[in-house]
Design a protein around this motif. Structure first.
Motif, PDB file in Angstrom:
ATOM      1  N   ALA A 196       0.820  -1.214   0.000  1.00  0.00           N
ATOM      2  CA  ALA A 196       0.000   0.000   0.000  1.00  0.00           C
ATOM      3  C   ALA A 196       0.857   1.267   0.000  1.00  0.00           C
ATOM      4  O   ALA A 196       0.389   2.328  -0.441  1.00  0.00           O
ATOM      5  CB  ALA A 196      -0.933  -0.004   1.202  1.00  0.00           C
ATOM      6  N   ALA A 197       2.093   1.160   0.503  1.00  0.00           N
ATOM      7  CA  ALA A 197       2.977   2.332   0.553  1.00  0.00           C
ATOM      8  C   ALA A 197       3.640   2.625  -0.779  1.00  0.00           C
ATOM      9  O   ALA A 197       4.267   3.681  -0.928  1.00  0.00           O
ATOM     10  CB  ALA A 197       4.049   2.114   1.622  1.00  0.00           C
ATOM     11  N   ASP A 198       3.503   1.741  -1.747  1.00  0.00           N
ATOM     12  CA  ASP A 198       4.095   1.966  -3.075  1.00  0.00           C
ATOM     13  C   ASP A 198       3.477   3.218  -3.694  1.00  0.00           C
ATOM     14  O   ASP A 198       2.260   3.279  -3.905  1.00  0.00           O
ATOM     15  CB  ASP A 198       3.825   0.746  -3.960  1.00  0.00           C
ATOM     16  N   PRO A 199       4.265   4.223  -3.995  1.00  0.00           N
ATOM     17  CA  PRO A 199       3.703   5.488  -4.494  1.00  0.00           C
ATOM     18  C   PRO A 199       3.022   5.362  -5.848  1.00  0.00           C
ATOM     19  O   PRO A 199       2.221   6.227  -6.208  1.00  0.00           O
ATOM     20  CB  PRO A 199       4.924   6.412  -4.567  1.00  0.00           C
ATOM     21  N   SER A 200       3.305   4.304  -6.578  1.00  0.00           N
ATOM     22  CA  SER A 200       2.709   4.150  -7.910  1.00  0.00           C
ATOM     23  C   SER A 200       1.367   3.429  -7.889  1.00  0.00           C
ATOM     24  O   SER A 200       0.655   3.414  -8.894  1.00  0.00           O
ATOM     25  CB  SER A 200       3.670   3.384  -8.829  1.00  0.00           C
ATOM     26  N   PRO A 307       7.245  -0.940   9.501  1.00  0.00           N
ATOM     27  CA  PRO A 307       6.006  -0.142   9.438  1.00  0.00           C
ATOM     28  C   PRO A 307       6.164   1.256  10.006  1.00  0.00           C
ATOM     29  O   PRO A 307       5.450   2.175   9.595  1.00  0.00           O
ATOM     30  CB  PRO A 307       5.009  -0.974  10.253  1.00  0.00           C
ATOM     31  N   VAL A 308       7.087   1.420  10.944  1.00  0.00           N
ATOM     32  CA  VAL A 308       7.309   2.746  11.526  1.00  0.00           C
ATOM     33  C   VAL A 308       7.763   3.738  10.462  1.00  0.00           C
ATOM     34  O   VAL A 308       7.473   4.936  10.546  1.00  0.00           O
ATOM     35  CB  VAL A 308       8.353   2.649  12.665  1.00  0.00           C
ATOM     36  N   GLN A 309       8.457   3.246   9.456  1.00  0.00           N
ATOM     37  CA  GLN A 309       8.940   4.107   8.383  1.00  0.00           C
ATOM     38  C   GLN A 309       7.866   4.380   7.333  1.00  0.00           C
ATOM     39  O   GLN A 309       7.916   5.393   6.631  1.00  0.00           O
ATOM     40  CB  GLN A 309      10.141   3.447   7.694  1.00  0.00           C
ATOM     41  N   LEU A 310       6.887   3.492   7.211  1.00  0.00           N
ATOM     42  CA  LEU A 310       5.945   3.546   6.092  1.00  0.00           C
ATOM     43  C   LEU A 310       4.602   4.184   6.433  1.00  0.00           C
ATOM     44  O   LEU A 310       4.056   4.960   5.651  1.00  0.00           O
ATOM     45  CB  LEU A 310       5.699   2.125   5.559  1.00  0.00           C
ATOM     46  N   ILE A 311       4.065   3.858   7.596  1.00  0.00           N
ATOM     47  CA  ILE A 311       2.696   4.269   7.907  1.00  0.00           C
ATOM     48  C   ILE A 311       2.531   5.779   8.069  1.00  0.00           C
ATOM     49  O   ILE A 311       1.475   6.324   7.708  1.00  0.00           O
ATOM     50  CB  ILE A 311       2.186   3.493   9.140  1.00  0.00           C
ATOM     51  N   PRO A 312       3.519   6.519   8.599  1.00  0.00           N
ATOM     52  CA  PRO A 312       3.314   7.970   8.731  1.00  0.00           C
ATOM     53  C   PRO A 312       2.969   8.676   7.428  1.00  0.00           C
ATOM     54  O   PRO A 312       2.321   9.724   7.441  1.00  0.00           O
ATOM     55  CB  PRO A 312       4.660   8.450   9.284  1.00  0.00           C
ATOM     56  N   LYS A 313       3.382   8.113   6.295  1.00  0.00           N
ATOM     57  CA  LYS A 313       3.117   8.751   5.004  1.00  0.00           C
ATOM     58  C   LYS A 313       1.764   8.370   4.417  1.00  0.00           C
ATOM     59  O   LYS A 313       1.360   8.917   3.395  1.00  0.00           O
ATOM     60  CB  LYS A 313       4.221   8.367   4.008  1.00  0.00           C
TER      61      LYS A 313
END
Length: 388
Positions: A196-200, A307-313
């Motif tokens: 889900a964090a993939d910007p594309s 997940p700590v790196q990914l979820i904030p965005k």
């Protein structure tokens, strides 16, 4: 959500804490089966005392008076053999991927599809108690990640979280071809987060995370005193698992029926859910060719994104359900504490603690999961259901 409230959380017991790595290594073949499973999925408890966690969450128990699908309305769980006969094969990058597509009577195309992603050692059939209930209002897909279940277990493949995340995205785009909510457990949750964090990507409408892992293995957990204490043992385990004969002996012991059942009993809150079918769901794929290589690669490989790196965005809706008796990723461990803090920081995140529930809430207490999941799904905004 409403005002923050204080939830008392009982600390989970330590699953395995050897007096020293050397003492553990002397009896490795007897003890390492439970140890490696515990270390891989997440020995992340950081406190031996009860703690209070301030979250915008509520604790859900069997006596909850909120709206719930009654047992009379819940369809019967699917039989494991029934699931096997309904499964299909999708070819991803030359590998056969096993999956299930299940549609109930209500074919409302305005609703998103659901993709269920299992955790470590599990497969499509681990969702046996959820598929029919969810399919009353949604088209449900479930997938065996590469290396698990009936999917291929290629020799020499270097497993990593990013590959599983890409597999999920490609499955949504090529097979589902509609807006999708990803529902994951443990390491499957983390794969969903990475996807889900993939910007594309434009196809993921929401995330449901059930006791999300902090990494493919415990190399991702660096701020817990017990993990620091066990670091020499983790290095030793990596070294030993790279010795084929030792790895085979350990793996064969892990997959013995009685050992598997004891491991499952230790991570389920509701012991009645640990039936013979569940043991078979975990054990049968472990006998397949390539299963040992997959086990070793996953336990010794890189932990992957955190997940700590990914979820904030992320801004898409996220539902977090957490069993409060999980000894692998307890709510008072580093990963659990992070997720429990999110509702007060991010309005798109909802968190519910499930009382008396272990590491696999969907199979442990499916009624409590459905009680929170179904209303959350029904409140998702209507989205374009065609993937472009």
């Amino acid at each position: 959500m409403g005002k923050a409230m204080v939830v008392a959380v009982r600390a989970s017991p330590l699953v395995f804490l050897p007096s020293s790595p050397f003492a553990a290594s002397r009896n490795l073949k007897k003890q390492c089966s439970n140890t490696i499973i515990s270390l891989n999925i997440g020995l992340q408890s950081s406190s031996s005392k009860p703690s209070c966690i301030t979250t915008s969450s509520i604790k859900c128990s069997a006596s909850s008076t909120s709206a719930i699908v009654s047992k009379e309305e819940e369809p019967l769980p699917l039989e494991v053999n029934e699931i096997k006969t309904m499964c299909k094969t999708w070819v991803w990058r030359g590998y056969n991927i096993n999956y299930l597509s299940y549609q109930g009577r209500n074919n409302d195309t305005s609703r998103p599809s659901l993709l269920l992603v299992h955790g470590f050692g599990a497969s499509v059939a681990h969702w046996r108690r959820n598929i029919a209930t969810l399919a009353q209002n949604y088209r449900v897909y479930a997938i065996d990640l590469l290396g698990f279940g009936a999917s291929d277990k290629p020799e020499g493949f270097a497993y990593d979280m990013e590959s599983w995340a890409q597999l999920i995205l490609d499955f949504v785009n090529e097979v589902i071809q509609r807006s999708t909510v990803l529902v994951g457990n443990s390491v499957g949750s983390l794969a969903c987060v990475i996807a889900a964090a993939d910007p594309s990507q434009t196809s993921i409408q929401g995330l449901v995370l059930l006791n999300c892992a902090g990494g493919m293995n415990n190399k991702a957990i660096v701020d817990d005193w017990r993990i620091k204490l066990l670091s020499p043992l983790l290095w030793l385990v990596d070294f030993l698992l790279n010795q084929k004969s030792i790895a085979s002996a350990i793996f064969n012991r892990v997959k013995q029926r009685e050992n598997l059942k004891n491991i499952l009993l230790s991570v389920y809150g509701n012991k009645e859910s640990v039936d013979e079918d569940l043991v078979d769901i975990i054990r049968t794929p472990a006998d397949a060719e390539g299963a040992l290589d997959a086990f070793v690669s996953i336990v010794t490989g890189p932990p992957g994104p955190n997940p700590v790196q990914l979820i904030p965005k992320m801004t898409l809706p996220i539902l977090v359900l957490w069993g409060d008796q999980d000894p692998f990723t307890p709510i008072d461990g580093p990963v659990g504490r992070y997720f429990s803090s999110l509702p007060s920081q991010k309005p798109n995140v909802s968190l519910f603690l499930l009382e008396g529930v272990g590491h696999c809430p969907h199979d442990d207490r499916p009624d409590l999961v459905h009680e929170k999941l179904l209303p959350w799904l029904s409140n998702l905004p209507v989205a374009d259901n065609v993937v472009t």
